[in-house]
Design a protein around this motif. Structure first.
Motif, PDB file in Angstrom:
ATOM      1  N   LEU A  21       0.848  -1.185   0.000  1.00  0.00           N
ATOM      2  CA  LEU A  21       0.000   0.000   0.000  1.00  0.00           C
ATOM      3  C   LEU A  21       0.887   1.239   0.000  1.00  0.00           C
ATOM      4  CD1 LEU A  21      -2.900   1.152   0.320  1.00  0.00           C
ATOM      5  CD2 LEU A  21      -2.538   1.049   2.800  1.00  0.00           C
ATOM      6  N   ARG A  22       0.668   2.132  -0.964  1.00  0.00           N
ATOM      7  CA  ARG A  22       1.500   3.339  -1.091  1.00  0.00           C
ATOM      8  C   ARG A  22       0.842   4.494  -0.347  1.00  0.00           C
ATOM      9  NH1 ARG A  22       2.152   0.480  -5.800  1.00  0.00           N
ATOM     10  NH2 ARG A  22       4.310   0.195  -6.478  1.00  0.00           N
ATOM     11  N   LEU A  23       1.499   4.935   0.718  1.00  0.00           N
ATOM     12  CA  LEU A  23       1.027   6.044   1.528  1.00  0.00           C
ATOM     13  C   LEU A  23       1.970   7.226   1.392  1.00  0.00           C
ATOM     14  CD1 LEU A  23       0.221   4.065   4.817  1.00  0.00           C
ATOM     15  CD2 LEU A  23      -1.420   4.805   3.089  1.00  0.00           C
ATOM     16  N   THR A  24       1.443   8.416   1.614  1.00  0.00           N
ATOM     17  CA  THR A  24       2.258   9.628   1.656  1.00  0.00           C
ATOM     18  C   THR A  24       2.142  10.254   3.036  1.00  0.00           C
ATOM     19  OG1 THR A  24       0.463  11.090   0.961  1.00  0.00           O
ATOM     20  CG2 THR A  24       1.748  10.019  -0.791  1.00  0.00           C
ATOM     21  N   HIS A  25       2.991  11.246   3.291  1.00  0.00           N
ATOM     22  CA  HIS A  25       2.911  11.934   4.569  1.00  0.00           C
ATOM     23  C   HIS A  25       1.554  12.614   4.727  1.00  0.00           C
ATOM     24  CE1 HIS A  25       7.533  12.184   5.439  1.00  0.00           C
ATOM     25  NE2 HIS A  25       7.164  11.005   4.984  1.00  0.00           N
ATOM     26  N   ASP A  26       0.983  13.077   3.631  1.00  0.00           N
ATOM     27  CA  ASP A  26      -0.352  13.679   3.706  1.00  0.00           C
ATOM     28  C   ASP A  26      -1.389  12.663   4.150  1.00  0.00           C
ATOM     29  OD1 ASP A  26       0.241  16.294   3.060  1.00  0.00           O
ATOM     30  OD2 ASP A  26       0.095  15.959   0.902  1.00  0.00           O
ATOM     31  N   ASP A  27      -1.243  11.415   3.700  1.00  0.00           N
ATOM     32  CA  ASP A  27      -2.166  10.365   4.157  1.00  0.00           C
ATOM     33  C   ASP A  27      -2.064  10.185   5.666  1.00  0.00           C
ATOM     34  OD1 ASP A  27      -3.096   9.769   1.569  1.00  0.00           O
ATOM     35  OD2 ASP A  27      -1.389   8.444   1.207  1.00  0.00           O
ATOM     36  N   LEU A  28      -0.843  10.195   6.190  1.00  0.00           N
ATOM     37  CA  LEU A  28      -0.667  10.047   7.631  1.00  0.00           C
ATOM     38  C   LEU A  28      -1.238  11.244   8.370  1.00  0.00           C
ATOM     39  CD1 LEU A  28       2.978   8.629   7.834  1.00  0.00           C
ATOM     40  CD2 LEU A  28       0.828   7.386   7.571  1.00  0.00           C
TER      41      LEU A  28
ATOM     42  N   LEU B 290       6.586  -0.106   6.082  1.00  0.00           N
ATOM     43  CA  LEU B 290       5.842  -0.718   7.171  1.00  0.00           C
ATOM     44  C   LEU B 290       5.869  -2.223   6.976  1.00  0.00           C
ATOM     45  CD1 LEU B 290       2.725   1.648   7.387  1.00  0.00           C
ATOM     46  CD2 LEU B 290       5.019   1.953   8.334  1.00  0.00           C
ATOM     47  N   THR B 291       6.306  -2.948   7.997  1.00  0.00           N
ATOM     48  CA  THR B 291       6.462  -4.395   7.884  1.00  0.00           C
ATOM     49  C   THR B 291       5.772  -5.096   9.056  1.00  0.00           C
ATOM     50  OG1 THR B 291       8.526  -4.549   9.147  1.00  0.00           O
ATOM     51  CG2 THR B 291       8.708  -4.043   6.798  1.00  0.00           C
ATOM     52  N   ILE B 292       5.444  -6.350   8.836  1.00  0.00           N
ATOM     53  CA  ILE B 292       4.987  -7.235   9.900  1.00  0.00           C
ATOM     54  C   ILE B 292       5.756  -8.539   9.782  1.00  0.00           C
ATOM     55  CG2 ILE B 292       2.668  -6.262  10.114  1.00  0.00           C
ATOM     56  CD1 ILE B 292       1.648  -8.574   8.386  1.00  0.00           C
ATOM     57  N   THR B 293       5.802  -9.284  10.867  1.00  0.00           N
ATOM     58  CA  THR B 293       6.444 -10.594  10.882  1.00  0.00           C
ATOM     59  C   THR B 293       5.379 -11.645  11.130  1.00  0.00           C
ATOM     60  OG1 THR B 293       8.500  -9.635  11.745  1.00  0.00           O
ATOM     61  CG2 THR B 293       8.218 -12.031  11.934  1.00  0.00           C
ATOM     62  N   VAL B 294       5.247 -12.605  10.211  1.00  0.00           N
ATOM     63  CA  VAL B 294       4.233 -13.653  10.359  1.00  0.00           C
ATOM     64  C   VAL B 294       4.794 -14.784  11.201  1.00  0.00           C
ATOM     65  CG1 VAL B 294       3.090 -13.044   8.201  1.00  0.00           C
ATOM     66  CG2 VAL B 294       4.925 -14.721   8.172  1.00  0.00           C
ATOM     67  N   ASP B 295       3.959 -15.785  11.459  1.00  0.00           N
ATOM     68  CA  ASP B 295       4.297 -16.831  12.432  1.00  0.00           C
ATOM     69  C   ASP B 295       5.584 -17.574  12.106  1.00  0.00           C
ATOM     70  OD1 ASP B 295       2.093 -16.189  13.888  1.00  0.00           O
ATOM     71  OD2 ASP B 295       0.811 -17.734  13.016  1.00  0.00           O
ATOM     72  N   ASP B 296       5.868 -17.792  10.812  1.00  0.00           N
ATOM     73  CA  ASP B 296       7.068 -18.559  10.469  1.00  0.00           C
ATOM     74  C   ASP B 296       8.324 -17.698  10.418  1.00  0.00           C
ATOM     75  OD1 ASP B 296       6.615 -17.072   8.229  1.00  0.00           O
ATOM     76  OD2 ASP B 296       6.556 -18.760   6.819  1.00  0.00           O
ATOM     77  N   GLY B 297       8.218 -16.430  10.841  1.00  0.00           N
ATOM     78  CA  GLY B 297       9.374 -15.548  10.862  1.00  0.00           C
ATOM     79  C   GLY B 297       9.566 -14.734   9.607  1.00  0.00           C
ATOM     80  N   THR B 298       8.710 -14.905   8.617  1.00  0.00           N
ATOM     81  CA  THR B 298       8.828 -14.144   7.375  1.00  0.00           C
ATOM     82  C   THR B 298       8.456 -12.685   7.620  1.00  0.00           C
ATOM     83  OG1 THR B 298       8.253 -16.092   6.076  1.00  0.00           O
ATOM     84  CG2 THR B 298       8.040 -13.950   4.996  1.00  0.00           C
ATOM     85  N   VAL B 299       9.309 -11.772   7.151  1.00  0.00           N
ATOM     86  CA  VAL B 299       9.055 -10.341   7.264  1.00  0.00           C
ATOM     87  C   VAL B 299       8.411  -9.868   5.967  1.00  0.00           C
ATOM     88  CG1 VAL B 299      10.082  -8.058   7.582  1.00  0.00           C
ATOM     89  CG2 VAL B 299      10.976 -10.028   8.853  1.00  0.00           C
ATOM     90  N   VAL B 300       7.271  -9.199   6.072  1.00  0.00           N
ATOM     91  CA  VAL B 300       6.496  -8.773   4.908  1.00  0.00           C
ATOM     92  C   VAL B 300       6.398  -7.258   4.914  1.00  0.00           C
ATOM     93  CG1 VAL B 300       4.306  -8.962   3.700  1.00  0.00           C
ATOM     94  CG2 VAL B 300       5.136 -10.877   5.073  1.00  0.00           C
ATOM     95  N   THR B 301       6.798  -6.643   3.817  1.00  0.00           N
ATOM     96  CA  THR B 301       6.593  -5.208   3.631  1.00  0.00           C
ATOM     97  C   THR B 301       5.228  -5.019   2.981  1.00  0.00           C
ATOM     98  OG1 THR B 301       8.963  -4.782   3.367  1.00  0.00           O
ATOM     99  CG2 THR B 301       7.433  -3.105   2.526  1.00  0.00           C
ATOM    100  N   PHE B 302       4.286  -4.476   3.753  1.00  0.00           N
ATOM    101  CA  PHE B 302       2.928  -4.367   3.231  1.00  0.00           C
ATOM    102  C   PHE B 302       2.551  -2.936   2.863  1.00  0.00           C
ATOM    103  CE2 PHE B 302       2.541  -3.636   7.787  1.00  0.00           C
ATOM    104  CZ  PHE B 302       1.683  -2.545   7.850  1.00  0.00           C
ATOM    105  N   ALA B 303       3.399  -1.950   3.215  1.00  0.00           N
ATOM    106  CA  ALA B 303       3.086  -0.562   2.869  1.00  0.00           C
ATOM    107  C   ALA B 303       4.372   0.246   2.858  1.00  0.00           C
ATOM    108  CB  ALA B 303       2.089   0.043   3.859  1.00  0.00           C
ATOM    109  N   THR B 304       4.368   1.325   2.086  1.00  0.00           N
ATOM    110  CA  THR B 304       5.484   2.270   2.045  1.00  0.00           C
ATOM    111  C   THR B 304       4.942   3.674   2.284  1.00  0.00           C
ATOM    112  OG1 THR B 304       5.288   2.559  -0.360  1.00  0.00           O
ATOM    113  CG2 THR B 304       6.789   0.835   0.424  1.00  0.00           C
TER     114      THR B 304
END
Length: 547
Positions: free
Chosen positions: A454-461, A517-531
């Motif tokens: 998901l592409r976010l900008t500072h204005d979105d925040l 922005l990242t999360i870590t799932v149960d198996d330890g995989t790091v996922v970048t789901f937003a910038t």
């Protein structure tokens, strides 16, 4: 200054109030309680209506029903109970603080039906009929042995040694009760709910304490599972106390009296026909988005000698697959499907005359296995995946295996059983995101996003919002790690409702510039789901411009 009663229903505390009430009301409604009979002070009912109205400005009525179905059922039913039965929607809108309109009434009517479906409760032909069914409270004839309300209205049960207690209406003091005080009207089957309250009418479809003579046989229309056998004081020698599970049962009675309808204690929710379905096949729907069942539903009829006609018909042709005329006492749910060709496939209408009409979609025995599960975010969409669709003997499915490229979320398959053809959509579980507006902002929520980060900008925040992460299989919401230059610079946890306030990472993004922005799932995989990209927000009054 607002009163304390008003403050509880505000946009800050409203969702917390609904969260606190939802689980208890959900359990009671699923046990067969009528919403209009649940204990709720008028002030609490008003606070619930106000909170639901406030939340609907952000989530819409349908979203509120998905998140707090029990609160929606109770809130609307209580508003309808105190108004004109022929025109209760204006009363609901006044209670919820919403503008009344025909469109809004339709939306809330659809939300009420959706809430009933989410709770697994029987539906009615229209929303108005469904609301009035829960708003009105006709007394169910429970088949109790005499009216026990006079002598034992203050009776309660201490199930672990204390026995039956009687509470003095003046002093409020409790004392041990003797059998002759409780059974003065000749009652030999007493029932208490999980909290020890005496149940005079229909029994909860849940765990119930039963007090009866020790030598009496407890009978029902189906095997009743005993959960606990407890002890009683010496004064109750010759009696026994057990806790039984009444889920699925229509009635209970003692020994020889079981054949007499007026001696049976009925179970809530079993005073009219009910269609009981199993869970739908995960990730499988019709092209229109309707859930698909993997096993035929069961029709449950209320006990007694009343006659019913139970039918199953195809919706396209109206052809009858089965039609059975029976009574509640002789009915067995499997009878409807005994002479039907299996496996079952397609859209069917199940009706009970009088009392029930439901449409379901079946693909009996169909199974789906996908890998990876769930699909995580990739650069162009979602991880590539494969799904294997298995069909039982007598049914074919094409294709039997489907590949999903990064940009593909759903694939269509065709099932054939005999002359019946049913097209289904198969969507493997996957990570998806959406942003809900902050309560009171008046903004609209976004749709679900799954096409890459998901592409976010500072204005979105700066505008804020509450990020929702749907990660199938996750037991708890994962923490979000904000990364800058390959290093973690902030960790953001979820709120109590499982959402993440985006405004809390605004300062971090302003200091570090582009972040991930990242999360870590149960198996330890790091996922970048937003910038997050872009300069600081131009409308930020605290932004310092360097000379």
């Amino acid at each position: 200054m607002p009163s304390e009663g008003r403050a509880i229903s505000g946009t800050i505390a409203g969702d917390r109030l609904l969260d606190l009430l939802e689980s208890g009301w959900r359990r009671e409604l699923r046990a067969g309680a009528v919403a209009g009979r649940l204990e709720a002070e008028p002030g609490l009912a008003q606070a619930v209506a106000t909170a639901l109205g406030a939340q609907s400005r952000a989530l819409r009525a349908g979203g509120v029903a998905r998140r707090w179905p029990a609160c929606v059922v109770v809130g609307i039913a209580r508003a309808a109970a105190g108004s004109d039965p022929t025109a209760f929607w204006p009363a609901w809108h006044r209670a919820a603080g919403l503008r009344s309109s025909a469109r809004s009434a339709r939306e809330w009517g659809d939300a009420f039906l959706a809430a009933l479906g989410a709770l697994g409760l029987p539906a009615e032909p229209t929303a108005e009929v469904a609301v009035l069914a829960h708003a009105t409270t006709p007394e169910d004839h429970a088949g109790s042995e005499g009216d026990r309300s006079d002598g034992v209205g203050q009776a309660r049960l201490d199930p672990f040694g204390g026995g039956v207690l009687l509470t003095d209406g003046v002093s409020g003091q409790a004392r041990a009760a003797l059998p002759e005080e409780i059974t003065a009207e000749g009652a030999t089957l007493l029932a208490f709910d999980e909290d020890g309250a005496l149940v005079d009418g229909a029994l909860p479809a849940d765990a119930v304490w039963v007090l009866c003579p020790a030598g009496a046989e407890l009978r029902s229309d189906m095997p009743v599972r005993t959960l606990v056998t407890s002890t009683l004081p010496l004064a109750w020698r010759g009696w026994r106390l057990i806790q039984v599970d009444l889920r699925g049962a229509c009635w209970i009675a003692l020994g020889d009296n079981a054949d007499a309808e007026d001696s049976r204690r009925l179970v809530r929710g079993r005073t009219r026909p009910v269609l009981r379905t199993g869970p739908p096949i995960p990730g499988v729907t019709t092209a229109a988005g309707r859930p698909v069942l993997t096993s035929p539903p069961e029709v449950l009829l209320p006990p007694g000698q009343a006659t019913f006609r139970v039918e199953a018909r195809r919706t396209d042709s109206g052809a009858a697959l089965a039609s059975v005329t029976t009574t509640g006492d002789t009915w067995r749910p499997d009878v409807l499907w005994r002479g039907v060709r299996r496996p079952l496939l397609g859209e069917l209408v199940i009706s009970v005359i009088p009392g029930l009409r439901r449409t379901v979609v079946l693909a009996e025995g169909l199974g789906v296995t996908s890998y990876p599960a769930p699909r995580l975010t990739s650069a162009r969409g979602l991880q590539p995946a494969e799904a294997v669709i298995s069909a039982p003997p007598g049914m074919t499915v094409s294709p039997a295996a489907a590949a999903y490229q990064e940009e593909t979320v759903t694939r269509e398959v065709t099932c054939v059983a005999g002359a019946v053809v049913q097209r289904l959509a198969v969507t493997p579980p996957h990570l998806r995101l959406r942003i809900d507006p902050e309560p009171g902002s008046g903004a609209e929520g976004t749709g679900w996003h799954h096409t890459g980060p998901l592409r976010l900008t500072h204005d979105d925040l700066w505008r804020g919002g509450l990020l929702r992460i749907d990660l199938p299989g996750a037991a708890t919401p994962p923490a979000i790690t904000v990364m800058a230059g390959g290093e973690p610079v902030q960790v953001l946890g979820a709120l109590r409702d499982g959402r993440y306030p985006l405004r809390r990472i605004l300062d971090t993004a302003a200091v570090h510039g582009d972040t991930e922005l990242t999360i870590t799932v149960d198996d330890g995989t790091v996922v970048t789901f937003a910038t997050v990209t872009g300069a600081g927000p131009a409308n930020d009054p605290w932004t310092v411009t360097r000379a």
